[in-house]
Design an enzyme around this catalytic site. Structure first.
Site, PDB file in Angstrom:
ATOM      1  CE  LYS A 137      -0.286 -11.906  15.291  1.00 37.59           C
ATOM      2  NZ  LYS A 137       0.931 -11.201  15.520  1.00 37.59           N
ATOM      3  CE  LYS A 170       1.503 -14.142  18.638  1.00 36.54           C
ATOM      4  NZ  LYS A 170       2.200 -13.087  19.374  1.00 36.54           N
ATOM      5  NE  ARG A 228      -2.364  -0.707   3.438  1.00 38.51           N
ATOM      6  CZ  ARG A 228      -2.911  -1.058   4.575  1.00 38.51           C
ATOM      7  NH1 ARG A 228      -4.205  -1.181   4.658  1.00 38.51           N
ATOM      8  NH2 ARG A 228      -2.190  -1.274   5.655  1.00 38.51           N
ATOM      9  N   GLY A 285       7.555  -1.485  16.734  1.00 40.24           N
ATOM     10  CA  GLY A 285       6.935  -2.404  15.763  1.00 40.24           C
ATOM     11  C   GLY A 285       6.533  -3.735  16.362  1.00 40.24           C
TER      12      GLY A 285
HETATM   13  N1  HSE Z   1       1.963  -8.127  18.695  1.00 38.19           N
HETATM   14  C1  HSE Z   1       2.615  -9.387  18.706  1.00 38.19           C
HETATM   15  C2  HSE Z   1       3.426  -9.494  19.976  1.00 38.19           C
HETATM   16  C3  HSE Z   1       3.498  -9.508  17.482  1.00 38.19           C
HETATM   17  O1  HSE Z   1       3.640  -8.484  20.636  1.00 38.19           O
HETATM   18  O2  HSE Z   1       3.833 -10.583  20.331  1.00 38.19           O
HETATM   19  C4  HSE Z   1       3.962 -10.889  17.215  1.00 38.19           C
HETATM   20  O3  HSE Z   1       2.910 -11.766  16.998  1.00 38.19           O
END
Ligand code: HSE
Length: 438
Positions: free
Chosen positions: A103, A203, A45, A185
Protein backbone atom coordinates in the site's frame (compact mmCIF):
# COMPACT_ATOMS: atom_id res chain seq x y z
CA UNK A 1 -3.73 -23.46 -22.28
CA UNK A 2 -0.24 -22.19 -21.55
CA UNK A 3 0.43 -21.78 -17.82
CA UNK A 4 0.92 -18.32 -16.32
CA UNK A 5 4.42 -18.20 -14.84
CA UNK A 6 4.83 -16.30 -11.61
CA UNK A 7 7.90 -14.94 -9.83
CA UNK A 8 7.41 -14.22 -6.14
CA UNK A 9 9.68 -11.55 -4.65
CA UNK A 10 9.73 -11.70 -0.86
CA UNK A 11 8.99 -14.73 1.29
CA UNK A 12 8.01 -13.02 4.55
CA UNK A 13 4.55 -13.15 6.10
CA UNK A 14 2.56 -12.38 2.92
CA UNK A 15 5.08 -13.93 0.50
CA UNK A 16 5.05 -17.18 2.46
CA UNK A 17 1.25 -17.14 2.63
CA UNK A 18 1.02 -16.53 -1.13
CA UNK A 19 3.44 -19.37 -1.89
CA UNK A 20 1.45 -21.78 0.27
CA UNK A 21 -2.06 -20.80 -0.94
CA UNK A 22 -0.98 -20.91 -4.57
CA UNK A 23 0.62 -24.33 -4.05
CA UNK A 24 -2.12 -25.84 -1.87
CA UNK A 25 -5.05 -24.68 -4.03
CA UNK A 26 -3.31 -25.04 -7.40
CA UNK A 27 -5.99 -27.29 -8.90
CA UNK A 28 -8.95 -25.13 -7.84
CA UNK A 29 -7.13 -22.02 -9.05
CA UNK A 30 -6.32 -23.61 -12.43
CA UNK A 31 -9.99 -24.56 -12.88
CA UNK A 32 -10.98 -20.96 -12.21
CA UNK A 33 -8.27 -19.39 -14.38
CA UNK A 34 -8.67 -21.84 -17.22
CA UNK A 35 -4.92 -22.46 -17.10
CA UNK A 36 -2.37 -23.39 -14.42
CA UNK A 37 -0.69 -20.60 -12.45
CA UNK A 38 2.79 -21.91 -11.67
CA UNK A 39 5.52 -20.53 -9.42
CA UNK A 40 8.54 -20.25 -11.71
CA UNK A 41 10.93 -18.53 -9.31
CA UNK A 42 11.10 -17.21 -5.76
CA UNK A 43 13.44 -14.46 -4.56
CA UNK A 44 14.01 -14.33 -0.83
CA UNK A 45 16.49 -12.90 1.64
CA UNK A 46 16.01 -15.64 4.21
CA UNK A 47 14.16 -18.94 4.26
CA UNK A 48 10.58 -19.11 5.50
CA UNK A 49 10.17 -22.32 7.53
CA UNK A 50 6.47 -22.38 6.54
CA UNK A 51 7.36 -22.91 2.86
CA UNK A 52 8.64 -26.06 1.13
CA UNK A 53 10.72 -24.77 -1.79
CA UNK A 54 11.69 -28.22 -3.09
CA UNK A 55 11.96 -28.11 -6.88
CA UNK A 56 11.50 -24.31 -7.05
CA UNK A 57 14.11 -22.09 -8.68
CA UNK A 58 15.29 -19.57 -6.09
CA UNK A 59 17.49 -16.49 -5.98
CA UNK A 60 18.47 -13.82 -3.49
CA UNK A 61 18.35 -11.12 -6.20
CA UNK A 62 14.82 -9.79 -6.77
CA UNK A 63 15.94 -8.04 -9.98
CA UNK A 64 16.78 -11.44 -11.47
CA UNK A 65 13.05 -12.17 -11.29
CA UNK A 66 12.19 -8.80 -12.86
CA UNK A 67 14.42 -9.63 -15.85
CA UNK A 68 13.70 -13.36 -16.11
CA UNK A 69 12.24 -13.94 -19.61
CA UNK A 70 10.41 -17.03 -18.33
CA UNK A 71 8.25 -14.99 -15.97
CA UNK A 72 4.90 -13.42 -16.94
CA UNK A 73 3.90 -11.88 -13.59
CA UNK A 74 6.10 -10.49 -10.84
CA UNK A 75 4.56 -10.59 -7.36
CA UNK A 76 6.10 -7.80 -5.31
CA UNK A 77 6.00 -8.63 -1.61
CA UNK A 78 9.26 -7.07 -0.44
CA UNK A 79 7.43 -4.05 1.07
CA UNK A 80 8.78 -0.53 1.62
CA UNK A 81 9.11 2.30 -0.85
CA UNK A 82 12.35 2.55 -2.83
CA UNK A 83 13.43 -1.02 -3.51
CA UNK A 84 9.83 -1.98 -4.31
CA UNK A 85 9.45 0.99 -6.68
CA UNK A 86 12.64 0.14 -8.57
CA UNK A 87 11.70 -3.53 -8.70
CA UNK A 88 8.19 -2.88 -10.02
CA UNK A 89 9.37 -0.33 -12.61
CA UNK A 90 12.06 -2.77 -13.77
CA UNK A 91 9.48 -5.56 -14.10
CA UNK A 92 7.16 -3.25 -16.06
CA UNK A 93 10.01 -2.13 -18.33
CA UNK A 94 10.62 -5.83 -19.02
CA UNK A 95 6.98 -6.28 -20.05
CA UNK A 96 5.83 -8.14 -16.95
CA UNK A 97 2.50 -7.81 -15.23
CA UNK A 98 2.75 -6.95 -11.55
CA UNK A 99 0.77 -7.98 -8.48
CA UNK A 100 1.58 -6.22 -5.22
CA UNK A 101 0.19 -5.96 -1.69
CA UNK A 102 2.29 -2.88 -1.00
CA UNK A 103 0.00 0.00 0.00
CA UNK A 104 2.88 2.38 0.70
CA UNK A 105 4.19 1.79 -2.82
CA UNK A 106 0.81 2.34 -4.50
CA UNK A 107 -0.21 5.34 -2.35
CA UNK A 108 3.10 7.15 -2.82
CA UNK A 109 4.41 5.98 -6.22
CA UNK A 110 1.20 4.65 -7.79
CA UNK A 111 0.71 7.53 -10.27
CA UNK A 112 4.19 6.96 -11.71
CA UNK A 113 3.79 3.17 -11.71
CA UNK A 114 0.40 3.24 -13.46
CA UNK A 115 1.68 5.60 -16.15
CA UNK A 116 4.66 3.32 -16.81
CA UNK A 117 2.41 0.23 -16.84
CA UNK A 118 -0.09 1.87 -19.18
CA UNK A 119 2.70 2.73 -21.63
CA UNK A 120 3.85 -0.90 -21.58
CA UNK A 121 0.30 -2.28 -21.72
CA UNK A 122 0.71 -4.38 -18.58
CA UNK A 123 -1.53 -5.00 -15.56
CA UNK A 124 -0.70 -3.77 -12.05
CA UNK A 125 -3.05 -5.35 -9.50
CA UNK A 126 -3.08 -4.43 -5.81
CA UNK A 127 -6.10 -5.93 -4.04
CA UNK A 128 -3.90 -7.08 -1.13
CA UNK A 129 -2.80 -3.49 -0.52
CA UNK A 130 -6.10 -2.50 1.11
CA UNK A 131 -7.75 -4.37 3.98
CA UNK A 132 -5.84 -7.64 3.56
CA UNK A 133 -8.21 -10.35 2.41
CA UNK A 134 -11.31 -8.15 2.05
CA UNK A 135 -11.99 -7.72 -1.69
CA UNK A 136 -12.84 -4.03 -1.34
CA UNK A 137 -10.72 -2.77 -4.25
CA UNK A 138 -12.55 -4.99 -6.71
CA UNK A 139 -15.93 -4.21 -5.13
CA UNK A 140 -15.39 -0.46 -5.30
CA UNK A 141 -13.73 -0.46 -8.72
CA UNK A 142 -16.09 -2.88 -10.44
CA UNK A 143 -19.05 -3.89 -8.29
CA UNK A 144 -20.04 -0.28 -7.53
CA UNK A 145 -19.20 1.04 -10.99
CA UNK A 146 -22.73 2.37 -11.54
CA UNK A 147 -22.62 4.69 -8.53
CA UNK A 148 -21.53 8.17 -7.71
CA UNK A 149 -19.64 7.39 -4.50
CA UNK A 150 -20.57 9.80 -1.67
CA UNK A 151 -18.29 8.59 1.09
CA UNK A 152 -16.00 5.83 2.26
CA UNK A 153 -15.31 5.16 5.94
CA UNK A 154 -13.41 2.22 7.27
CA UNK A 155 -11.34 0.46 9.86
CA UNK A 156 -8.39 -0.23 7.61
CA UNK A 157 -5.54 -1.00 9.98
CA UNK A 158 -5.82 -4.39 11.64
CA UNK A 159 -3.06 -3.74 14.16
CA UNK A 160 -4.66 -0.52 15.38
CA UNK A 161 -8.04 -2.16 15.71
CA UNK A 162 -6.46 -5.14 17.49
CA UNK A 163 -4.82 -2.77 19.98
CA UNK A 164 -7.98 -0.68 20.61
CA UNK A 165 -10.08 -3.85 21.01
CA UNK A 166 -7.80 -5.51 23.55
CA UNK A 167 -7.09 -2.30 25.48
CA UNK A 168 -10.83 -1.85 25.86
CA UNK A 169 -11.88 -5.41 26.63
CA UNK A 170 -8.94 -6.48 28.80
CA UNK A 171 -7.69 -3.15 30.15
CA UNK A 172 -4.22 -4.05 28.82
CA UNK A 173 -1.37 -1.65 28.13
CA UNK A 174 -0.81 -0.29 24.64
CA UNK A 175 2.78 -1.66 24.28
CA UNK A 176 1.78 -5.11 25.48
CA UNK A 177 -0.95 -5.52 22.85
CA UNK A 178 1.27 -4.03 20.12
CA UNK A 179 3.96 -6.65 20.86
CA UNK A 180 1.33 -9.36 20.48
CA UNK A 181 0.14 -7.94 17.12
CA UNK A 182 3.76 -7.91 15.93
CA UNK A 183 4.27 -11.54 16.95
CA UNK A 184 1.14 -12.49 14.99
CA UNK A 185 2.56 -10.84 11.83
CA UNK A 186 -0.06 -8.08 11.63
CA UNK A 187 2.11 -5.04 12.29
CA UNK A 188 4.21 -3.17 9.75
CA UNK A 189 8.02 -3.46 9.88
CA UNK A 190 7.88 0.02 11.39
CA UNK A 191 4.94 -0.17 13.84
CA UNK A 192 4.57 3.62 13.92
CA UNK A 193 2.97 3.15 10.48
CA UNK A 194 0.17 1.29 12.26
CA UNK A 195 -0.24 3.32 15.43
CA UNK A 196 0.27 6.77 13.91
CA UNK A 197 -2.19 6.16 11.09
CA UNK A 198 0.26 6.18 8.17
CA UNK A 199 -0.70 2.70 7.01
CA UNK A 200 -4.40 3.58 7.17
CA UNK A 201 -3.73 6.81 5.23
CA UNK A 202 -1.97 4.80 2.50
CA UNK A 203 -5.04 2.59 2.16
CA UNK A 204 -7.53 5.46 2.33
CA UNK A 205 -5.60 7.31 -0.38
CA UNK A 206 -5.99 4.30 -2.67
CA UNK A 207 -9.70 3.87 -1.90
CA UNK A 208 -10.41 7.57 -2.50
CA UNK A 209 -8.72 7.52 -5.90
CA UNK A 210 -10.80 4.53 -6.97
CA UNK A 211 -13.99 6.01 -5.47
CA UNK A 212 -13.78 9.46 -7.09
CA UNK A 213 -11.39 9.06 -10.02
CA UNK A 214 -8.71 11.43 -8.72
CA UNK A 215 -4.92 10.93 -8.65
CA UNK A 216 -3.31 9.33 -5.61
CA UNK A 217 -2.53 12.16 -3.18
CA UNK A 218 -1.16 10.60 -0.03
CA UNK A 219 0.70 13.79 0.89
CA UNK A 220 -2.64 15.60 1.31
CA UNK A 221 -4.18 13.05 3.69
CA UNK A 222 -4.66 14.19 7.30
CA UNK A 223 -3.14 11.53 9.54
CA UNK A 224 -3.64 11.10 13.27
CA UNK A 225 -2.98 7.82 15.11
CA UNK A 226 -4.31 6.06 18.19
CA UNK A 227 -1.34 6.61 20.46
CA UNK A 228 -3.06 9.44 22.37
CA UNK A 229 -6.38 7.67 22.95
CA UNK A 230 -6.75 7.05 26.68
CA UNK A 231 -8.82 4.49 28.54
CA UNK A 232 -10.65 7.45 30.08
CA UNK A 233 -11.88 8.58 26.66
CA UNK A 234 -12.88 5.04 25.76
CA UNK A 235 -15.00 4.89 28.94
CA UNK A 236 -16.52 8.37 28.51
CA UNK A 237 -17.42 7.59 24.91
CA UNK A 238 -19.03 4.36 26.03
CA UNK A 239 -21.17 6.22 28.61
CA UNK A 240 -22.37 8.56 25.88
CA UNK A 241 -23.35 5.69 23.58
CA UNK A 242 -20.27 5.71 21.35
CA UNK A 243 -17.29 3.49 20.54
CA UNK A 244 -13.91 4.91 19.57
CA UNK A 245 -12.57 3.45 16.34
CA UNK A 246 -9.60 4.47 14.25
CA UNK A 247 -11.19 5.36 10.92
CA UNK A 248 -10.11 6.40 7.48
CA UNK A 249 -12.80 8.73 6.11
CA UNK A 250 -13.16 10.23 2.66
CA UNK A 251 -16.21 12.29 1.70
CA UNK A 252 -17.29 14.10 -1.41
CA UNK A 253 -18.46 17.65 -0.63
CA UNK A 254 -19.37 20.60 -2.84
CA UNK A 255 -15.98 22.18 -2.09
CA UNK A 256 -13.85 19.07 -2.64
CA UNK A 257 -12.85 15.79 -1.01
CA UNK A 258 -12.19 15.09 2.63
CA UNK A 259 -9.30 12.65 3.18
CA UNK A 260 -8.61 12.01 6.82
CA UNK A 261 -7.50 9.31 9.27
CA UNK A 262 -8.10 9.76 12.99
CA UNK A 263 -9.68 8.20 16.08
CA UNK A 264 -13.44 8.68 15.78
CA UNK A 265 -16.46 8.30 18.05
CA UNK A 266 -19.18 6.37 16.23
CA UNK A 267 -22.58 5.30 17.61
CA UNK A 268 -22.35 1.88 19.25
CA UNK A 269 -25.12 0.48 17.10
CA UNK A 270 -23.24 1.01 13.82
CA UNK A 271 -21.83 -2.21 12.34
CA UNK A 272 -18.39 -0.59 12.21
CA UNK A 273 -18.46 -0.11 15.98
CA UNK A 274 -18.71 -3.87 16.35
CA UNK A 275 -15.69 -4.77 14.25
CA UNK A 276 -13.12 -6.21 16.63
CA UNK A 277 -9.56 -7.51 16.71
CA UNK A 278 -7.56 -7.60 13.50
CA UNK A 279 -10.73 -7.46 11.40
CA UNK A 280 -11.18 -4.59 8.94
CA UNK A 281 -14.46 -3.21 7.63
CA UNK A 282 -15.20 -0.53 5.09
CA UNK A 283 -18.55 1.17 4.66
CA UNK A 284 -19.15 2.71 1.23
CA UNK A 285 -22.07 4.92 0.31
CA UNK A 286 -23.14 4.90 -3.33
CA UNK A 287 -25.97 7.09 -4.61
CA UNK A 288 -27.74 4.15 -6.26
CA UNK A 289 -26.94 1.24 -3.98
CA UNK A 290 -27.02 3.10 -0.64
CA UNK A 291 -24.73 1.98 2.17
CA UNK A 292 -22.68 -1.20 1.71
CA UNK A 293 -20.19 -2.90 4.03
CA UNK A 294 -17.12 -5.03 3.37
CA UNK A 295 -15.70 -7.01 6.30
CA UNK A 296 -12.96 -9.54 6.97
CA UNK A 297 -9.37 -10.15 8.07
CA UNK A 298 -7.33 -7.03 7.34
CA UNK A 299 -3.89 -8.50 7.88
CA UNK A 300 -2.07 -11.79 8.23
CA UNK A 301 -0.36 -14.27 5.93
CA UNK A 302 -3.14 -16.22 4.27
CA UNK A 303 -5.89 -13.55 4.31
CA UNK A 304 -3.59 -11.20 2.41
CA UNK A 305 -2.45 -14.09 0.22
CA UNK A 306 -6.11 -14.65 -0.66
CA UNK A 307 -6.18 -11.17 -2.22
CA UNK A 308 -2.81 -11.58 -3.95
CA UNK A 309 -3.82 -14.90 -5.50
CA UNK A 310 -7.19 -13.46 -6.60
CA UNK A 311 -5.21 -10.77 -8.44
CA UNK A 312 -3.11 -13.49 -10.09
CA UNK A 313 -6.34 -15.10 -11.27
CA UNK A 314 -7.46 -11.80 -12.79
CA UNK A 315 -4.11 -11.48 -14.55
CA UNK A 316 -4.41 -15.04 -15.86
CA UNK A 317 -7.88 -14.30 -17.26
CA UNK A 318 -6.88 -10.95 -18.77
CA UNK A 319 -3.41 -11.71 -20.01
CA UNK A 320 -4.52 -12.09 -23.63
CA UNK A 321 -6.94 -9.13 -23.58
CA UNK A 322 -6.06 -5.93 -25.44
CA UNK A 323 -4.83 -3.52 -22.76
CA UNK A 324 -7.40 -0.88 -23.73
CA UNK A 325 -10.25 -3.23 -22.82
CA UNK A 326 -8.93 -4.09 -19.37
CA UNK A 327 -10.41 -2.62 -16.17
CA UNK A 328 -8.52 0.68 -15.52
CA UNK A 329 -6.06 0.58 -12.62
CA UNK A 330 -8.00 3.12 -10.56
CA UNK A 331 -11.46 2.42 -12.01
CA UNK A 332 -11.61 5.52 -14.25
CA UNK A 333 -10.20 5.89 -17.76
CA UNK A 334 -7.31 8.37 -17.76
CA UNK A 335 -5.10 6.85 -15.00
CA UNK A 336 -6.32 9.25 -12.34
CA UNK A 337 -5.78 12.47 -14.30
CA UNK A 338 -6.60 15.59 -12.30
CA UNK A 339 -9.02 18.13 -13.76
CA UNK A 340 -8.92 20.12 -10.50
CA UNK A 341 -12.65 19.80 -9.86
CA UNK A 342 -12.23 17.72 -6.71
CA UNK A 343 -9.34 19.12 -4.65
CA UNK A 344 -8.44 17.46 -1.38
CA UNK A 345 -9.68 19.85 1.31
CA UNK A 346 -7.31 21.13 3.97
CA UNK A 347 -8.25 19.77 7.40
CA UNK A 348 -9.41 23.24 8.51
CA UNK A 349 -12.23 23.02 5.97
CA UNK A 350 -13.70 19.68 6.98
CA UNK A 351 -17.02 19.61 8.79
CA UNK A 352 -17.71 17.14 11.58
CA UNK A 353 -18.98 16.85 15.17
CA UNK A 354 -16.64 16.76 18.16
CA UNK A 355 -16.08 15.14 21.54
CA UNK A 356 -14.10 17.40 23.88
CA UNK A 357 -12.68 16.52 27.29
CA UNK A 358 -11.29 19.26 29.50
CA UNK A 359 -10.13 19.55 33.09
CA UNK A 360 -11.47 22.64 34.83
CA UNK A 361 -11.12 24.31 38.20
CA UNK A 362 -14.42 23.84 40.07
CA UNK A 363 -15.45 27.52 40.24
CA UNK A 364 -18.61 29.42 39.24
CA UNK A 365 -18.63 30.70 35.65
CA UNK A 366 -16.06 28.31 34.12
CA UNK A 367 -18.62 26.23 32.27
CA UNK A 368 -20.47 29.36 31.18
CA UNK A 369 -17.24 30.79 29.73
CA UNK A 370 -16.54 27.54 27.81
CA UNK A 371 -20.10 27.61 26.42
CA UNK A 372 -19.65 31.27 25.40
CA UNK A 373 -16.39 30.54 23.56
CA UNK A 374 -18.09 27.75 21.64
CA UNK A 375 -21.09 29.98 20.85
CA UNK A 376 -18.76 32.73 19.59
CA UNK A 377 -17.46 30.25 17.03
CA UNK A 378 -20.98 29.24 16.06
CA UNK A 379 -20.58 25.84 17.69
CA UNK A 380 -23.67 24.28 19.19
CA UNK A 381 -23.42 21.91 22.16
CA UNK A 382 -25.27 18.61 21.85
CA UNK A 383 -24.47 17.07 25.25
CA UNK A 384 -22.51 18.08 28.31
CA UNK A 385 -21.37 15.97 31.26
CA UNK A 386 -19.59 17.38 34.28
CA UNK A 387 -18.11 14.68 36.48
CA UNK A 388 -17.45 14.98 40.20
CA UNK A 389 -13.95 16.20 41.02
CA UNK A 390 -11.44 13.33 40.94
CA UNK A 391 -8.09 15.04 40.60
CA UNK A 392 -7.74 17.51 43.42
CA UNK A 393 -10.00 20.40 42.62
CA UNK A 394 -10.09 19.71 38.89
CA UNK A 395 -13.31 18.51 37.32
CA UNK A 396 -13.48 16.63 34.03
CA UNK A 397 -15.99 18.16 31.61
CA UNK A 398 -17.10 16.17 28.59
CA UNK A 399 -18.82 17.91 25.66
CA UNK A 400 -20.36 16.68 22.46
CA UNK A 401 -20.91 19.31 19.80
CA UNK A 402 -22.99 19.47 16.66
CA UNK A 403 -21.23 19.51 13.30
CA UNK A 404 -18.98 22.48 12.72
CA UNK A 405 -15.99 23.50 10.60
CA UNK A 406 -12.64 22.31 11.99
CA UNK A 407 -11.27 25.84 11.67
CA UNK A 408 -13.90 27.10 14.15
CA UNK A 409 -13.18 24.26 16.52
CA UNK A 410 -9.43 24.98 16.41
CA UNK A 411 -10.15 28.58 17.30
CA UNK A 412 -12.50 27.61 20.14
CA UNK A 413 -9.97 25.14 21.58
CA UNK A 414 -7.25 27.80 21.42
CA UNK A 415 -9.43 30.15 23.50
CA UNK A 416 -10.50 27.44 25.97
CA UNK A 417 -6.89 26.35 26.52
CA UNK A 418 -5.91 29.95 27.25
CA UNK A 419 -8.40 30.14 30.16
CA UNK A 420 -6.69 30.28 33.56
CA UNK A 421 -9.26 27.85 34.96
CA UNK A 422 -8.59 25.14 32.37
CA UNK A 423 -5.71 22.76 33.03
CA UNK A 424 -3.63 21.22 30.26
CA UNK A 425 -4.62 20.62 26.66
CA UNK A 426 -8.19 19.94 25.58
CA UNK A 427 -8.72 16.41 24.25
CA UNK A 428 -10.56 16.52 20.92
CA UNK A 429 -11.90 13.44 19.13
CA UNK A 430 -14.04 13.78 16.02
CA UNK A 431 -17.52 12.25 15.99
CA UNK A 432 -19.20 10.73 12.92
CA UNK A 433 -22.75 9.45 12.82
CA UNK A 434 -22.10 7.53 9.57
CA UNK A 435 -25.76 7.61 8.80
CA UNK A 436 -27.25 7.53 5.36
CA UNK A 437 -28.09 11.20 5.15
CA UNK A 438 -24.57 12.64 5.36
N1 HSE B 1 -0.05 -3.57 9.30
C1 HSE B 1 -1.21 -3.72 8.49
C2 HSE B 1 -2.42 -3.79 9.41
C3 HSE B 1 -1.09 -4.97 7.65
O1 HSE B 1 -2.25 -3.98 10.60
O2 HSE B 1 -3.53 -3.63 8.94
C4 HSE B 1 -2.08 -5.04 6.55
O3 HSE B 1 -1.95 -3.99 5.66
Amino acid sequence: MKPVRVGICGLGTVGGGTFNVLTRNADEIARRAGRPIVIEQVAHRSLNPECDLTGIKTTTDVFEVARNPDIDVLVELVGGYELARELVLTAIANGKHVVTANKALIAVHGNEIFHAAHEQGVIVAFEGAVAGGVPVVKSLREGLGANRIEWVAGIINGTGNYILTHMRSEGRAFEDVLAEAQALGYAEADPTFDVEGIDAAHKLTILASIAYGVPLQFEKAYTEGISRVTFDDVEQADNLGYTIKHLGISKRTDAGLELRVHPTLIPKERLLANVHGVKNAIAIMGDAVGPTLYYGAGAGAEPTASAVVADLLDVARDIATDHHYRVPYLAFIGIGDDDGSMPILPMEDIVTAYYLRLLAVDRPGVLARVATILAEQGISIEALVQKEATEGELVPIILLTHRTREKNMNEAIRHIESMADIAGPVTRIRVESLDEQE
